[in-house]
Design a protein around this motif. Structure first.
Motif, PDB file in Angstrom:
ATOM      1  N   LEU A   1      46.430 140.564   0.498  1.00  0.00           N
ATOM      2  CA  LEU A   1      45.463 140.682  -0.603  1.00  0.00           C
ATOM      3  C   LEU A   1      46.010 141.506  -1.762  1.00  0.00           C
ATOM      4  CD1 LEU A   1      42.142 141.277   1.372  1.00  0.00           C
ATOM      5  CD2 LEU A   1      43.120 139.127   0.545  1.00  0.00           C
ATOM      6  N   GLY A   2      47.235 141.987  -1.612  1.00  0.00           N
ATOM      7  CA  GLY A   2      47.817 142.814  -2.668  1.00  0.00           C
ATOM      8  C   GLY A   2      47.222 144.210  -2.714  1.00  0.00           C
ATOM      9  N   LEU A   3      46.711 144.680  -1.588  1.00  0.00           N
ATOM     10  CA  LEU A   3      46.099 146.009  -1.507  1.00  0.00           C
ATOM     11  C   LEU A   3      46.867 146.893  -0.540  1.00  0.00           C
ATOM     12  CD1 LEU A   3      42.252 145.325  -1.174  1.00  0.00           C
ATOM     13  CD2 LEU A   3      43.446 146.290  -3.144  1.00  0.00           C
ATOM     14  N   THR A   4      46.825 148.183  -0.800  1.00  0.00           N
ATOM     15  CA  THR A   4      47.279 149.170   0.170  1.00  0.00           C
ATOM     16  C   THR A   4      46.044 149.756   0.843  1.00  0.00           C
ATOM     17  OG1 THR A   4      47.164 151.034  -1.366  1.00  0.00           O
ATOM     18  CG2 THR A   4      49.253 149.783  -1.304  1.00  0.00           C
ATOM     19  N   ASN A   5      46.249 150.480   1.925  1.00  0.00           N
ATOM     20  CA  ASN A   5      45.103 151.106   2.587  1.00  0.00           C
ATOM     21  C   ASN A   5      44.443 152.121   1.662  1.00  0.00           C
ATOM     22  OD1 ASN A   5      45.721 154.061   3.670  1.00  0.00           O
ATOM     23  ND2 ASN A   5      47.628 152.920   3.743  1.00  0.00           N
ATOM     24  N   GLN A   6      45.241 152.807   0.840  1.00  0.00           N
ATOM     25  CA  GLN A   6      44.666 153.770  -0.104  1.00  0.00           C
ATOM     26  C   GLN A   6      43.774 153.056  -1.128  1.00  0.00           C
ATOM     27  OE1 GLN A   6      47.175 155.510  -3.208  1.00  0.00           O
ATOM     28  NE2 GLN A   6      46.312 157.518  -2.707  1.00  0.00           N
ATOM     29  N   GLN A   7      44.233 151.926  -1.619  1.00  0.00           N
ATOM     30  CA  GLN A   7      43.441 151.173  -2.588  1.00  0.00           C
ATOM     31  C   GLN A   7      42.171 150.622  -1.952  1.00  0.00           C
ATOM     32  OE1 GLN A   7      46.570 148.473  -3.734  1.00  0.00           O
ATOM     33  NE2 GLN A   7      46.983 149.614  -5.627  1.00  0.00           N
ATOM     34  N   PHE A   8      42.274 150.170  -0.694  1.00  0.00           N
ATOM     35  CA  PHE A   8      41.081 149.713   0.015  1.00  0.00           C
ATOM     36  C   PHE A   8      40.061 150.849   0.105  1.00  0.00           C
ATOM     37  CE2 PHE A   8      38.692 149.577   3.989  1.00  0.00           C
ATOM     38  CZ  PHE A   8      38.027 148.372   3.879  1.00  0.00           C
ATOM     39  N   SER A   9      40.512 152.029   0.512  1.00  0.00           N
ATOM     40  CA  SER A   9      39.609 153.186   0.634  1.00  0.00           C
ATOM     41  C   SER A   9      39.009 153.547  -0.709  1.00  0.00           C
ATOM     42  CB  SER A   9      40.357 154.389   1.219  1.00  0.00           C
ATOM     43  OG  SER A   9      40.746 154.123   2.544  1.00  0.00           O
ATOM     44  N   LEU A  10      39.795 153.453  -1.750  1.00  0.00           N
ATOM     45  CA  LEU A  10      39.302 153.773  -3.090  1.00  0.00           C
ATOM     46  C   LEU A  10      38.238 152.779  -3.523  1.00  0.00           C
ATOM     47  CD1 LEU A  10      40.224 155.808  -5.466  1.00  0.00           C
ATOM     48  CD2 LEU A  10      41.060 153.725  -6.469  1.00  0.00           C
ATOM     49  N   LEU A  11      38.514 151.494  -3.333  1.00  0.00           N
ATOM     50  CA  LEU A  11      37.503 150.485  -3.683  1.00  0.00           C
ATOM     51  C   LEU A  11      36.239 150.685  -2.852  1.00  0.00           C
ATOM     52  CD1 LEU A  11      39.687 147.257  -4.026  1.00  0.00           C
ATOM     53  CD2 LEU A  11      38.586 148.550  -5.875  1.00  0.00           C
TER      54      LEU A  11
END
Length: 148
Positions: free
Chosen positions: A42-52
């Motif tokens: 999905l072009g996401l990192t775990n940090q970006q997932f948590s941020l979203l």
């Protein structure tokens, strides 16, 4: 031949085997790699997932509470937001009462991506929970919350 260390090697072994910080960091890195790999399509990192996920709320929050929730300082959070903002997943706007403050909102595109990411996160999380045979995942979470 190196000079004799004032710290005995037995101390090194003791720290290696007993340091909570070391073991937490190793576990955090391993989990981050696992979730990064799962979310990569999905072009996401775990940090970006948590941020979203932290922005998935009824009203756009200011930067401070989001930084606190994620255990980041404001500067690190601001840097982490930039790629999400460039992708159109997050919108940053001035506060209503204080124009110097910044409100963070997940965009419709961000919500759609988050909806795709949640099942991936759930499957990956279930895999991690299944590996925890020596401790109940809920008890581990409680212990980690107590430390943080």
């Amino acid at each position: 031949m190196p000079a004799e260390s004032p710290v005995p090697f037995t101390t090194t072994l003791h720290v290696r085997d007993h340091c909570l910080c070391l073991h937490m960091q190793r576990a955090a890195r391993a989990l981050a790699r696992l979730f990064d790999e799962a979310l990569r399509p999905l072009g996401l990192t775990n940090q970006q997932f948590s941020l979203l996920m932290s922005l998935n709320r009824p009203e756009p929050p200011p930067i401070g509470p989001v930084a606190s929730l994620l255990g980041m300082d404001r500067t690190t959070l601001t840097a982490a937001l930039k790629p999400l903002e460039r992708r159109g997943l997050v919108a940053i706007s001035p506060g209503d009462k204080d124009r110097r403050s910044r409100l963070l909102a997940i965009t419709p595109e961000g919500l759609a991506l988050l909806a795709e990411a949640v099942p991936i996160w759930q499957r990956t999380h279930d895999t991690v929970d299944a590996r925890l045979t020596e401790i109940e995942p809920a008890k581990l979470r409680q212990a980690l919350i107590a430390v943080s």
